[in-house]
Write a protein that holds these residues in place. Structure first.
Motif, PDB file in Angstrom:
ATOM      1  N   THR A  98       0.870  -1.165   0.000  1.00  0.00           N
ATOM      2  CA  THR A  98       0.000   0.000   0.000  1.00  0.00           C
ATOM      3  C   THR A  98       0.908   1.216   0.000  1.00  0.00           C
ATOM      4  N   VAL A  99       0.608   2.193  -0.856  1.00  0.00           N
ATOM      5  CA  VAL A  99       1.377   3.432  -0.905  1.00  0.00           C
ATOM      6  C   VAL A  99       0.456   4.574  -0.501  1.00  0.00           C
ATOM      7  N   ILE A 100       0.897   5.369   0.457  1.00  0.00           N
ATOM      8  CA  ILE A 100       0.153   6.551   0.913  1.00  0.00           C
ATOM      9  C   ILE A 100       0.980   7.772   0.538  1.00  0.00           C
ATOM     10  N   TYR A 101       0.340   8.754  -0.083  1.00  0.00           N
ATOM     11  CA  TYR A 101       1.038   9.962  -0.519  1.00  0.00           C
ATOM     12  C   TYR A 101       0.976  11.023   0.581  1.00  0.00           C
ATOM     13  N   GLN A 151       7.857   5.916  15.836  1.00  0.00           N
ATOM     14  CA  GLN A 151       7.587   6.385  17.194  1.00  0.00           C
ATOM     15  C   GLN A 151       6.212   5.922  17.690  1.00  0.00           C
ATOM     16  N   ALA A 152       5.210   5.968  16.837  1.00  0.00           N
ATOM     17  CA  ALA A 152       3.837   5.668  17.238  1.00  0.00           C
ATOM     18  C   ALA A 152       3.540   4.172  17.278  1.00  0.00           C
ATOM     19  N   PHE A 153       4.064   3.419  16.302  1.00  0.00           N
ATOM     20  CA  PHE A 153       3.661   2.023  16.153  1.00  0.00           C
ATOM     21  C   PHE A 153       4.821   1.034  16.148  1.00  0.00           C
ATOM     22  N   GLY A 154       6.056   1.541  16.231  1.00  0.00           N
ATOM     23  CA  GLY A 154       7.207   0.661  16.264  1.00  0.00           C
ATOM     24  C   GLY A 154       7.556   0.030  14.926  1.00  0.00           C
ATOM     25  N   LEU A 155       7.046   0.579  13.819  1.00  0.00           N
ATOM     26  CA  LEU A 155       7.343   0.044  12.489  1.00  0.00           C
ATOM     27  C   LEU A 155       8.616   0.699  11.958  1.00  0.00           C
ATOM     28  N   SER A 156       9.601  -0.114  11.619  1.00  0.00           N
ATOM     29  CA  SER A 156      10.900   0.393  11.173  1.00  0.00           C
ATOM     30  C   SER A 156      10.942   0.590   9.672  1.00  0.00           C
ATOM     31  N   ALA A 157      11.640   1.635   9.249  1.00  0.00           N
ATOM     32  CA  ALA A 157      11.848   1.876   7.823  1.00  0.00           C
ATOM     33  C   ALA A 157      12.771   0.792   7.270  1.00  0.00           C
ATOM     34  N   CYS A 158      12.429   0.289   6.086  1.00  0.00           N
ATOM     35  CA  CYS A 158      13.297  -0.693   5.435  1.00  0.00           C
ATOM     36  C   CYS A 158      13.799  -0.166   4.098  1.00  0.00           C
ATOM     37  N   GLY A 159      13.528   1.097   3.835  1.00  0.00           N
ATOM     38  CA  GLY A 159      14.024   1.703   2.610  1.00  0.00           C
ATOM     39  C   GLY A 159      13.587   3.147   2.506  1.00  0.00           C
ATOM     40  N   LEU A 160      14.476   3.991   2.006  1.00  0.00           N
ATOM     41  CA  LEU A 160      14.185   5.398   1.754  1.00  0.00           C
ATOM     42  C   LEU A 160      14.992   5.811   0.535  1.00  0.00           C
ATOM     43  N   SER A 161      14.310   6.376  -0.456  1.00  0.00           N
ATOM     44  CA  SER A 161      15.018   6.792  -1.668  1.00  0.00           C
ATOM     45  C   SER A 161      15.990   7.916  -1.346  1.00  0.00           C
ATOM     46  N   GLU A 162      17.009   8.062  -2.181  1.00  0.00           N
ATOM     47  CA  GLU A 162      18.019   9.091  -1.980  1.00  0.00           C
ATOM     48  C   GLU A 162      17.416  10.488  -1.925  1.00  0.00           C
ATOM     49  N   ASP A 163      16.416  10.736  -2.762  1.00  0.00           N
ATOM     50  CA  ASP A 163      15.790  12.062  -2.810  1.00  0.00           C
ATOM     51  C   ASP A 163      14.726  12.258  -1.732  1.00  0.00           C
ATOM     52  N   GLY A 164      14.418  11.200  -0.962  1.00  0.00           N
ATOM     53  CA  GLY A 164      13.440  11.297   0.121  1.00  0.00           C
ATOM     54  C   GLY A 164      11.994  11.306  -0.347  1.00  0.00           C
ATOM     55  N   ASP A 165      11.745  11.012  -1.628  1.00  0.00           N
ATOM     56  CA  ASP A 165      10.386  11.030  -2.172  1.00  0.00           C
ATOM     57  C   ASP A 165       9.635   9.715  -1.994  1.00  0.00           C
ATOM     58  N   TYR A 166      10.322   8.667  -1.513  1.00  0.00           N
ATOM     59  CA  TYR A 166       9.688   7.356  -1.369  1.00  0.00           C
ATOM     60  C   TYR A 166      10.365   6.591  -0.245  1.00  0.00           C
ATOM     61  N   GLY A 167       9.548   5.932   0.584  1.00  0.00           N
ATOM     62  CA  GLY A 167      10.086   5.113   1.657  1.00  0.00           C
ATOM     63  C   GLY A 167       9.140   3.989   2.010  1.00  0.00           C
ATOM     64  N   GLU A 168       9.677   2.937   2.613  1.00  0.00           N
ATOM     65  CA  GLU A 168       8.881   1.769   2.980  1.00  0.00           C
ATOM     66  C   GLU A 168       9.093   1.402   4.446  1.00  0.00           C
ATOM     67  N   LEU A 169       8.048   0.809   5.026  1.00  0.00           N
ATOM     68  CA  LEU A 169       8.103   0.311   6.396  1.00  0.00           C
ATOM     69  C   LEU A 169       8.037  -1.201   6.392  1.00  0.00           C
ATOM     70  N   LEU A 223       4.216  -1.321   3.642  1.00  0.00           N
ATOM     71  CA  LEU A 223       3.499  -0.055   3.774  1.00  0.00           C
ATOM     72  C   LEU A 223       4.482   1.002   3.318  1.00  0.00           C
ATOM     73  N   ALA A 224       4.141   1.704   2.240  1.00  0.00           N
ATOM     74  CA  ALA A 224       5.061   2.655   1.642  1.00  0.00           C
ATOM     75  C   ALA A 224       4.455   4.048   1.609  1.00  0.00           C
ATOM     76  N   PHE A 225       5.329   5.036   1.493  1.00  0.00           N
ATOM     77  CA  PHE A 225       4.913   6.436   1.414  1.00  0.00           C
ATOM     78  C   PHE A 225       5.685   7.099   0.286  1.00  0.00           C
ATOM     79  N   ALA A 226       5.001   7.964  -0.432  1.00  0.00           N
ATOM     80  CA  ALA A 226       5.637   8.766  -1.476  1.00  0.00           C
ATOM     81  C   ALA A 226       5.088  10.178  -1.355  1.00  0.00           C
ATOM     82  N   THR A 227       5.813  11.145  -1.887  1.00  0.00           N
ATOM     83  CA  THR A 227       5.385  12.539  -1.772  1.00  0.00           C
ATOM     84  C   THR A 227       4.244  12.860  -2.741  1.00  0.00           C
ATOM     85  N   HIS A 228       3.478  13.874  -2.388  1.00  0.00           N
ATOM     86  CA  HIS A 228       2.374  14.319  -3.239  1.00  0.00           C
ATOM     87  C   HIS A 228       2.829  14.683  -4.654  1.00  0.00           C
ATOM     88  N   PRO A 229       3.971  15.374  -4.829  1.00  0.00           N
ATOM     89  CA  PRO A 229       4.403  15.678  -6.198  1.00  0.00           C
ATOM     90  C   PRO A 229       4.622  14.429  -7.062  1.00  0.00           C
TER      91      PRO A 229
END
Length: 127
Positions: free
Chosen positions: A6-9, A22-40, A47-53
Protein backbone atom coordinates in the motif's frame (compact mmCIF):
# COMPACT_ATOMS: atom_id res chain seq x y z
CA UNK A 1 -2.15 -12.12 -8.38
CA UNK A 2 -0.55 -11.08 -5.10
CA UNK A 3 -1.09 -7.98 -2.94
CA UNK A 4 2.36 -6.44 -2.53
CA UNK A 5 2.04 -3.05 -0.85
CA UNK A 6 0.00 0.00 0.00
CA UNK A 7 1.38 3.43 -0.91
CA UNK A 8 0.15 6.55 0.91
CA UNK A 9 1.04 9.96 -0.52
CA UNK A 10 2.30 12.50 2.01
CA UNK A 11 4.06 15.85 2.38
CA UNK A 12 7.25 14.49 4.00
CA UNK A 13 8.17 10.81 3.70
CA UNK A 14 10.93 11.05 6.33
CA UNK A 15 8.61 12.72 8.86
CA UNK A 16 5.93 10.09 8.34
CA UNK A 17 8.42 7.19 8.56
CA UNK A 18 9.68 8.61 11.85
CA UNK A 19 6.12 9.03 13.14
CA UNK A 20 5.17 5.42 12.29
CA UNK A 21 8.29 4.24 14.11
CA UNK A 22 7.59 6.38 17.19
CA UNK A 23 3.84 5.67 17.24
CA UNK A 24 3.66 2.02 16.15
CA UNK A 25 7.21 0.66 16.26
CA UNK A 26 7.34 0.04 12.49
CA UNK A 27 10.90 0.39 11.17
CA UNK A 28 11.85 1.88 7.82
CA UNK A 29 13.30 -0.69 5.44
CA UNK A 30 14.02 1.70 2.61
CA UNK A 31 14.18 5.40 1.75
CA UNK A 32 15.02 6.79 -1.67
CA UNK A 33 18.02 9.09 -1.98
CA UNK A 34 15.79 12.06 -2.81
CA UNK A 35 13.44 11.30 0.12
CA UNK A 36 10.39 11.03 -2.17
CA UNK A 37 9.69 7.36 -1.37
CA UNK A 38 10.09 5.11 1.66
CA UNK A 39 8.88 1.77 2.98
CA UNK A 40 8.10 0.31 6.40
CA UNK A 41 8.71 -3.24 7.50
CA UNK A 42 5.32 -4.51 8.61
CA UNK A 43 6.28 -8.17 8.59
CA UNK A 44 3.91 -9.01 5.72
CA UNK A 45 2.80 -6.51 3.07
CA UNK A 46 4.89 -3.37 2.58
CA UNK A 47 3.50 -0.06 3.77
CA UNK A 48 5.06 2.65 1.64
CA UNK A 49 4.91 6.44 1.41
CA UNK A 50 5.64 8.77 -1.48
CA UNK A 51 5.38 12.54 -1.77
CA UNK A 52 2.37 14.32 -3.24
CA UNK A 53 4.40 15.68 -6.20
CA UNK A 54 5.23 12.08 -7.20
CA UNK A 55 1.51 11.24 -7.29
CA UNK A 56 0.56 14.47 -9.04
CA UNK A 57 3.14 13.84 -11.77
CA UNK A 58 2.00 10.24 -12.26
CA UNK A 59 -1.78 10.59 -12.01
CA UNK A 60 -2.45 14.18 -13.19
CA UNK A 61 -6.18 14.99 -12.84
CA UNK A 62 -6.97 11.56 -11.36
CA UNK A 63 -5.30 12.49 -8.06
CA UNK A 64 -6.92 14.25 -5.11
CA UNK A 65 -4.46 15.29 -2.43
CA UNK A 66 -5.40 14.16 1.08
CA UNK A 67 -5.45 16.84 3.75
CA UNK A 68 -4.66 15.90 7.38
CA UNK A 69 -7.02 18.58 8.72
CA UNK A 70 -9.94 17.57 6.46
CA UNK A 71 -12.17 14.51 6.91
CA UNK A 72 -10.27 11.27 6.38
CA UNK A 73 -10.35 9.44 3.06
CA UNK A 74 -12.44 6.27 2.83
CA UNK A 75 -9.96 3.66 4.07
CA UNK A 76 -8.09 2.61 7.20
CA UNK A 77 -4.96 0.72 8.12
CA UNK A 78 -5.46 -2.02 10.70
CA UNK A 79 -2.56 -2.91 12.98
CA UNK A 80 -2.64 -5.91 15.28
CA UNK A 81 -1.10 -5.44 18.71
CA UNK A 82 -0.81 -7.34 21.97
CA UNK A 83 -1.82 -4.43 24.21
CA UNK A 84 -4.25 -2.02 22.53
CA UNK A 85 -4.39 0.45 25.43
CA UNK A 86 -0.60 0.76 25.59
CA UNK A 87 -0.34 1.01 21.78
CA UNK A 88 -3.07 3.67 21.69
CA UNK A 89 -1.33 5.76 24.37
CA UNK A 90 2.02 5.43 22.56
CA UNK A 91 0.48 6.54 19.24
CA UNK A 92 -1.24 9.55 20.83
CA UNK A 93 1.99 10.53 22.62
CA UNK A 94 3.78 10.41 19.23
CA UNK A 95 1.27 12.85 17.73
CA UNK A 96 -1.63 10.72 16.50
CA UNK A 97 -5.08 12.23 16.87
CA UNK A 98 -7.15 10.14 19.31
CA UNK A 99 -10.46 9.12 17.72
CA UNK A 100 -11.84 6.18 19.68
CA UNK A 101 -10.25 4.93 22.91
CA UNK A 102 -9.73 1.22 23.51
CA UNK A 103 -12.99 -0.69 23.90
CA UNK A 104 -14.05 -4.29 23.78
CA UNK A 105 -15.68 -5.16 20.42
CA UNK A 106 -16.73 -8.78 20.44
CA UNK A 107 -13.64 -10.93 20.91
CA UNK A 108 -11.17 -8.08 20.39
CA UNK A 109 -10.12 -4.84 21.98
CA UNK A 110 -10.13 -2.06 19.40
CA UNK A 111 -9.14 1.61 19.22
CA UNK A 112 -8.77 4.24 16.47
CA UNK A 113 -6.31 7.06 15.90
CA UNK A 114 -5.55 9.30 12.95
CA UNK A 115 -1.90 9.49 11.93
CA UNK A 116 -0.09 12.74 11.22
CA UNK A 117 -0.66 12.50 7.46
CA UNK A 118 -4.38 11.90 8.00
CA UNK A 119 -4.73 8.12 7.68
CA UNK A 120 -7.22 6.34 9.93
CA UNK A 121 -5.47 3.61 11.92
CA UNK A 122 -7.31 0.84 13.76
CA UNK A 123 -5.48 -0.89 16.59
CA UNK A 124 -6.86 -4.41 17.14
CA UNK A 125 -5.85 -6.93 19.79
CA UNK A 126 -4.13 -10.09 18.56
CA UNK A 127 -2.92 -13.07 20.50
Amino acid sequence: MQFLKTVIYVDSVEEVLDFYYQAFGLSACGLSEDGDYGELDTGQVLLAFATHPVAQAQFKQSYIRSQPKQPALGFELTLGCENVAKSYDKAVAAGAEPLSPPAQKGEHTQAYVRSIEGTLVALISVE
